[in-house]
Scaffold this motif. Structure first.
Motif, PDB file in Angstrom:
ATOM      1  N   MET A 155       0.847  -1.179   0.000  1.00  0.00           N
ATOM      2  CA  MET A 155       0.000   0.000   0.000  1.00  0.00           C
ATOM      3  C   MET A 155       0.898   1.249   0.000  1.00  0.00           C
ATOM      4  O   MET A 155       2.071   1.174  -0.318  1.00  0.00           O
ATOM      5  CB  MET A 155      -0.940  -0.027   1.201  1.00  0.00           C
ATOM      6  N   ALA A 156       0.372   2.400   0.366  1.00  0.00           N
ATOM      7  CA  ALA A 156       1.108   3.651   0.211  1.00  0.00           C
ATOM      8  C   ALA A 156       2.315   3.753   1.135  1.00  0.00           C
ATOM      9  O   ALA A 156       3.280   4.459   0.831  1.00  0.00           O
ATOM     10  CB  ALA A 156       0.176   4.835   0.437  1.00  0.00           C
ATOM     11  N   GLY A 157       2.260   3.088   2.296  1.00  0.00           N
ATOM     12  CA  GLY A 157       3.392   3.114   3.208  1.00  0.00           C
ATOM     13  C   GLY A 157       3.559   4.400   3.983  1.00  0.00           C
ATOM     14  O   GLY A 157       4.621   4.648   4.567  1.00  0.00           O
ATOM     15  N   LEU A 158       2.530   5.226   4.038  1.00  0.00           N
ATOM     16  CA  LEU A 158       2.603   6.469   4.804  1.00  0.00           C
ATOM     17  C   LEU A 158       2.376   6.240   6.290  1.00  0.00           C
ATOM     18  O   LEU A 158       2.692   7.089   7.119  1.00  0.00           O
ATOM     19  CB  LEU A 158       1.575   7.477   4.264  1.00  0.00           C
ATOM     20  N   LEU A 159       1.793   5.106   6.628  1.00  0.00           N
ATOM     21  CA  LEU A 159       1.666   4.628   7.999  1.00  0.00           C
ATOM     22  C   LEU A 159       2.191   3.199   8.046  1.00  0.00           C
ATOM     23  O   LEU A 159       2.289   2.539   7.005  1.00  0.00           O
ATOM     24  CB  LEU A 159       0.202   4.680   8.464  1.00  0.00           C
ATOM     25  N   GLY A 160       2.483   2.718   9.249  1.00  0.00           N
ATOM     26  CA  GLY A 160       3.009   1.364   9.380  1.00  0.00           C
ATOM     27  C   GLY A 160       1.950   0.286   9.450  1.00  0.00           C
ATOM     28  O   GLY A 160       2.273  -0.895   9.611  1.00  0.00           O
ATOM     29  N   LEU A 161       0.697   0.635   9.306  1.00  0.00           N
ATOM     30  CA  LEU A 161      -0.431  -0.288   9.452  1.00  0.00           C
ATOM     31  C   LEU A 161      -0.329  -1.478   8.494  1.00  0.00           C
ATOM     32  O   LEU A 161      -0.101  -1.313   7.297  1.00  0.00           O
ATOM     33  CB  LEU A 161      -1.739   0.458   9.197  1.00  0.00           C
ATOM     34  N   GLU A 162      -0.515  -2.663   9.030  1.00  0.00           N
ATOM     35  CA  GLU A 162      -0.642  -3.889   8.243  1.00  0.00           C
ATOM     36  C   GLU A 162      -1.995  -4.509   8.566  1.00  0.00           C
ATOM     37  O   GLU A 162      -2.325  -4.721   9.741  1.00  0.00           O
ATOM     38  CB  GLU A 162       0.465  -4.888   8.581  1.00  0.00           C
ATOM     39  N   THR A 163      -2.797  -4.804   7.538  1.00  0.00           N
ATOM     40  CA  THR A 163      -4.120  -5.381   7.748  1.00  0.00           C
ATOM     41  C   THR A 163      -4.274  -6.653   6.931  1.00  0.00           C
ATOM     42  O   THR A 163      -3.580  -6.864   5.935  1.00  0.00           O
ATOM     43  CB  THR A 163      -5.229  -4.384   7.356  1.00  0.00           C
ATOM     44  N   SER A 164      -5.238  -7.494   7.354  1.00  0.00           N
ATOM     45  CA  SER A 164      -5.427  -8.778   6.688  1.00  0.00           C
ATOM     46  C   SER A 164      -6.901  -9.123   6.569  1.00  0.00           C
ATOM     47  O   SER A 164      -7.678  -8.920   7.517  1.00  0.00           O
ATOM     48  CB  SER A 164      -4.715  -9.882   7.470  1.00  0.00           C
ATOM     49  N   PHE A 165      -7.267  -9.650   5.400  1.00  0.00           N
ATOM     50  CA  PHE A 165      -8.597 -10.223   5.196  1.00  0.00           C
ATOM     51  C   PHE A 165      -8.525 -11.746   5.178  1.00  0.00           C
ATOM     52  O   PHE A 165      -9.549 -12.410   5.063  1.00  0.00           O
ATOM     53  CB  PHE A 165      -9.214  -9.695   3.897  1.00  0.00           C
ATOM     54  N   ALA A 166      -7.302 -12.283   5.274  1.00  0.00           N
ATOM     55  CA  ALA A 166      -7.160 -13.732   5.411  1.00  0.00           C
ATOM     56  C   ALA A 166      -7.560 -14.151   6.816  1.00  0.00           C
ATOM     57  O   ALA A 166      -8.012 -15.280   7.040  1.00  0.00           O
ATOM     58  CB  ALA A 166      -5.713 -14.138   5.123  1.00  0.00           C
ATOM     59  N   LYS A 167      -7.393 -13.227   7.764  1.00  0.00           N
ATOM     60  CA  LYS A 167      -7.839 -13.439   9.143  1.00  0.00           C
ATOM     61  C   LYS A 167      -8.975 -12.460   9.400  1.00  0.00           C
ATOM     62  O   LYS A 167      -8.783 -11.396   9.988  1.00  0.00           O
ATOM     63  CB  LYS A 167      -6.690 -13.202  10.117  1.00  0.00           C
ATOM     64  N   ARG A 168     -10.157 -12.822   8.941  1.00  0.00           N
ATOM     65  CA  ARG A 168     -11.296 -11.907   9.007  1.00  0.00           C
ATOM     66  C   ARG A 168     -11.943 -11.911  10.390  1.00  0.00           C
ATOM     67  O   ARG A 168     -12.099 -12.948  11.021  1.00  0.00           O
ATOM     68  CB  ARG A 168     -12.365 -12.309   7.974  1.00  0.00           C
ATOM     69  N   LYS A 169     -12.310 -10.717  10.822  1.00  0.00           N
ATOM     70  CA  LYS A 169     -13.080 -10.571  12.047  1.00  0.00           C
ATOM     71  C   LYS A 169     -14.042  -9.412  11.846  1.00  0.00           C
ATOM     72  O   LYS A 169     -13.647  -8.347  11.399  1.00  0.00           O
ATOM     73  CB  LYS A 169     -12.170 -10.304  13.251  1.00  0.00           C
ATOM     74  N   PHE A 170     -15.315  -9.626  12.192  1.00  0.00           N
ATOM     75  CA  PHE A 170     -16.345  -8.614  11.954  1.00  0.00           C
ATOM     76  C   PHE A 170     -16.297  -7.564  13.055  1.00  0.00           C
ATOM     77  O   PHE A 170     -16.347  -7.880  14.243  1.00  0.00           O
ATOM     78  CB  PHE A 170     -17.712  -9.299  11.915  1.00  0.00           C
ATOM     79  N   HIS A 171     -16.210  -6.292  12.644  1.00  0.00           N
ATOM     80  CA  HIS A 171     -16.222  -5.163  13.570  1.00  0.00           C
ATOM     81  C   HIS A 171     -17.401  -4.276  13.186  1.00  0.00           C
ATOM     82  O   HIS A 171     -17.455  -3.761  12.067  1.00  0.00           O
ATOM     83  CB  HIS A 171     -14.925  -4.364  13.478  1.00  0.00           C
ATOM     84  N   LEU A 172     -18.315  -4.083  14.107  1.00  0.00           N
ATOM     85  CA  LEU A 172     -19.542  -3.347  13.787  1.00  0.00           C
ATOM     86  C   LEU A 172     -20.007  -2.566  15.004  1.00  0.00           C
ATOM     87  O   LEU A 172     -20.041  -3.099  16.115  1.00  0.00           O
ATOM     88  CB  LEU A 172     -20.649  -4.323  13.362  1.00  0.00           C
ATOM     89  N   GLY A 173     -20.386  -1.311  14.800  1.00  0.00           N
ATOM     90  CA  GLY A 173     -21.034  -0.577  15.879  1.00  0.00           C
ATOM     91  C   GLY A 173     -20.745   0.908  15.846  1.00  0.00           C
ATOM     92  O   GLY A 173     -19.853   1.393  15.145  1.00  0.00           O
ATOM     93  N   TYR A 174     -21.539   1.647  16.621  1.00  0.00           N
ATOM     94  CA  TYR A 174     -21.320   3.076  16.785  1.00  0.00           C
ATOM     95  C   TYR A 174     -20.022   3.318  17.541  1.00  0.00           C
ATOM     96  O   TYR A 174     -19.600   2.502  18.372  1.00  0.00           O
ATOM     97  CB  TYR A 174     -22.474   3.706  17.562  1.00  0.00           C
ATOM     98  N   ARG A 175     -19.420   4.467  17.274  1.00  0.00           N
ATOM     99  CA  ARG A 175     -18.187   4.847  17.934  1.00  0.00           C
ATOM    100  C   ARG A 175     -18.230   6.332  18.319  1.00  0.00           C
ATOM    101  O   ARG A 175     -18.747   7.166  17.566  1.00  0.00           O
ATOM    102  CB  ARG A 175     -16.966   4.608  17.025  1.00  0.00           C
ATOM    103  N   ARG A 176     -17.642   6.623  19.491  1.00  0.00           N
ATOM    104  CA  ARG A 176     -17.435   8.012  19.930  1.00  0.00           C
ATOM    105  C   ARG A 176     -15.937   8.206  20.097  1.00  0.00           C
ATOM    106  O   ARG A 176     -15.274   7.434  20.776  1.00  0.00           O
ATOM    107  CB  ARG A 176     -18.167   8.281  21.245  1.00  0.00           C
ATOM    108  N   ALA A 177     -15.390   9.233  19.458  1.00  0.00           N
ATOM    109  CA  ALA A 177     -13.944   9.458  19.484  1.00  0.00           C
ATOM    110  C   ALA A 177     -13.621  10.789  20.151  1.00  0.00           C
ATOM    111  O   ALA A 177     -14.290  11.794  19.914  1.00  0.00           O
ATOM    112  CB  ALA A 177     -13.386   9.451  18.068  1.00  0.00           C
ATOM    113  N   THR A 178     -12.586  10.777  20.966  1.00  0.00           N
ATOM    114  CA  THR A 178     -11.990  11.994  21.499  1.00  0.00           C
ATOM    115  C   THR A 178     -10.586  12.074  20.919  1.00  0.00           C
ATOM    116  O   THR A 178      -9.730  11.224  21.225  1.00  0.00           O
ATOM    117  CB  THR A 178     -11.926  11.966  23.035  1.00  0.00           C
ATOM    118  N   LEU A 179     -10.324  13.064  20.085  1.00  0.00           N
ATOM    119  CA  LEU A 179      -9.071  13.130  19.360  1.00  0.00           C
ATOM    120  C   LEU A 179      -7.907  13.484  20.275  1.00  0.00           C
ATOM    121  O   LEU A 179      -7.985  14.418  21.074  1.00  0.00           O
ATOM    122  CB  LEU A 179      -9.169  14.160  18.230  1.00  0.00           C
TER     123      LEU A 179
END
Length: 441
Positions: free
Chosen positions: A348-372
């Motif tokens: 991917m772009a490499g601007l962050l170090g994030l690595e993600t996978s869809f081979a290891k799928r996990k469902f994430h669902l719901g409302y979120r409240r963020a404090t920056l």
């Protein structure tokens, strides 16, 4: 003037709400009736179908993440229309346990706030008179929610219809339409809902067919006559702080999940949106102040994104001096790598170090409240934001600085905080799986 409205809802998902909604929009449009569509709840896909069927921009309205004034302001977009149709999400009364900005996120909240009667879509397969008990329960559940009537879906035969009607007559509930079983009306789906409107090659024909189907089997005059609404002063939509004056916005089939009310709010505040397509190997406009990558389906286009050198190099140059922010799919695209469902890693772009996978799928669902805990385009440190998370990606690595403290609808802390990284030229790259809906505590 705000026209009268109806909420199209059901006891549960998968009962035929979207089929009826699109058919109604297409049917009324064919009659010359101007219908303003809305979507109750955080959904990125349905509004695009609504717009295609009605010819008018559709907006999300949500009681957990929006104050009443913001909802009413968005409803003011219906000025000039003849009728409002709002499509519910999940079951009519389904929401979260703890109240949010103006409700718990249930479609019933919006129906009550706006005074829109409910048209309940009932899947009657496998039952007959007993279906009336379900309808009666929905009629009595909340005194502030009015049931206009029901549309019976997946009716097997005239005999089946007659038996269901007997029950409805005994319960005193109007039958506004009867839809026989018909598989070819359904739209294809994938893991986050319907396949996007922009990917439907024969969408015009599908909508025309749905409109004809609904016209034949629904009493459009009775349904329109049932519409009403709470009288209110016309208010302008609540102001939305744009992330910049000139916004480079990734926009294609990999990055399509941006709420219409945000784009409209940015433009209303005087911002200019400059779309570009990473899938066509386009870089963000160099005249932009900031770059925003919405969510979408980067996992379906990971190979194309990995090969898009002009996009990646242009994005990297942009990020050296200006802010770049990604939501969900956009966040994944800003990371170092994405593993697809076959287990293949794509750069991917490499601007962050994030690595993600869809081979290891996990469902994430719901409302979120963020404090920056760090500023993002359009919101400073300490800002309170409300939004939603909906993805299957699993985080393998997330090494950069924490972006926010994030809690769910039960006020429990969520481990996925998002991250950010600052660059020597003054730029900052940030991202989160959180989709912004509105500002507010």
């Amino acid at each position: 003037m705000i026209p009268p409205g109806l909420m199209i809802s059901a006891p549960a998902s998968g009962t035929g709400k979207t089929t009826l909604m699109l058919g109604l929009l297409a049917a009324f449009r064919a009659q010359g009736v101007a219908v303003q569509p809305f979507k109750s709840g955080p959904d990125y896909i349905d509004p695009a179908f609504h717009s295609a069927a009605s010819g008018r921009a559709s907006f999300n309205i949500d009681s957990w993440s929006m104050e009443t004034a913001r909802i009413e302001g968005l409803v003011s977009n219906a000025q000039g229309a003849d009728l409002i149709l709002a499509e519910g999400s999940m079951g009519l009364f389904d929401g979260v346990a703890i109240q949010g900005a103006s409700g718990n996120g249930a479609s019933a909240d919006i129906a009550a706030q706006m005074g829109w009667p409910v048209v309940l879509v009932l899947d009657v397969s496998g039952a007959a008179q007993s279906v009336a008990a379900t309808a009666l329960g929905f009629k009595m559940m909340r005194p502030d929610v009015t049931l206009a009537g029901v549309v019976l879906n997946r009716v097997a035969s005239p005999r089946h219809e007659a038996l269901v009607r007997v029950g409805m007559e005994q319960a005193g509930i109007a039958v506004l339409g009867v839809l026989p079983r018909r598989k070819e009306v359904t739209l294809p789906e994938r893991h986050l809902g319907l396949v996007q409107a922009g990917e439907q090659e024969n969408l015009a024909e599908v909508l025309e067919d749905a409109g004809a189907f609904v016209t034949e089997h629904v009493d459009l005059d009775a349904l329109r006559a049932a519409a009403t609404g709470r009288q209110q002063a016309i208010t302008a939509p609540a102001k939305i702080t744009p992330p910049g004056q000139r916004i480079a916005l990734a926009q294609d089939n990999a990055f399509a999940f941006v709420y219409p009310h945000l784009l409209a709010g940015w433009r209303a505040a005087g911002a200019e949106v400059l779309p570009f397509s990473p899938l066509r190997d386009e870089a963000p406009d160099d005249s932009a102040d900031i770059c925003w990558l919405p969510g979408g389906y980067p996992e379906l286009h990971a190979g194309t994104l990995a090969a898009a050198e002009i996009f990646r190099n242009g994005l990297r140059a942009f990020a050296e001096t200006r802010a770049v922010h990604g939501e969900c799919g956009g966040y994944m695209a800003l990371g170092a790598g994405l593993v697809d469902k076959e287990g293949v890693r794509h750069q991917m772009a490499g601007l962050l170090g994030l690595e993600t996978s869809f081979a290891k799928r996990k469902f994430h669902l719901g409302y979120r409240r963020a404090t920056l805990e760090a500023a993002i385009p359009g919101a400073g440190i300490g800002a309170q934001l409300r939004g939603h998370e909906f993805h299957y990606a699993t985080i393998l690595e997330e090494p950069d600085q924490r972006l926010a403290r994030i809690t769910d609808s039960n006020n429990l802390v969520v481990s996925e905080t998002g991250t950010y990284r600052r660059y020597d030229g003054g730029g900052q790259v940030s991202g989160t799986f959180f989709h912004l809906i509105a500002e507010g505590t």
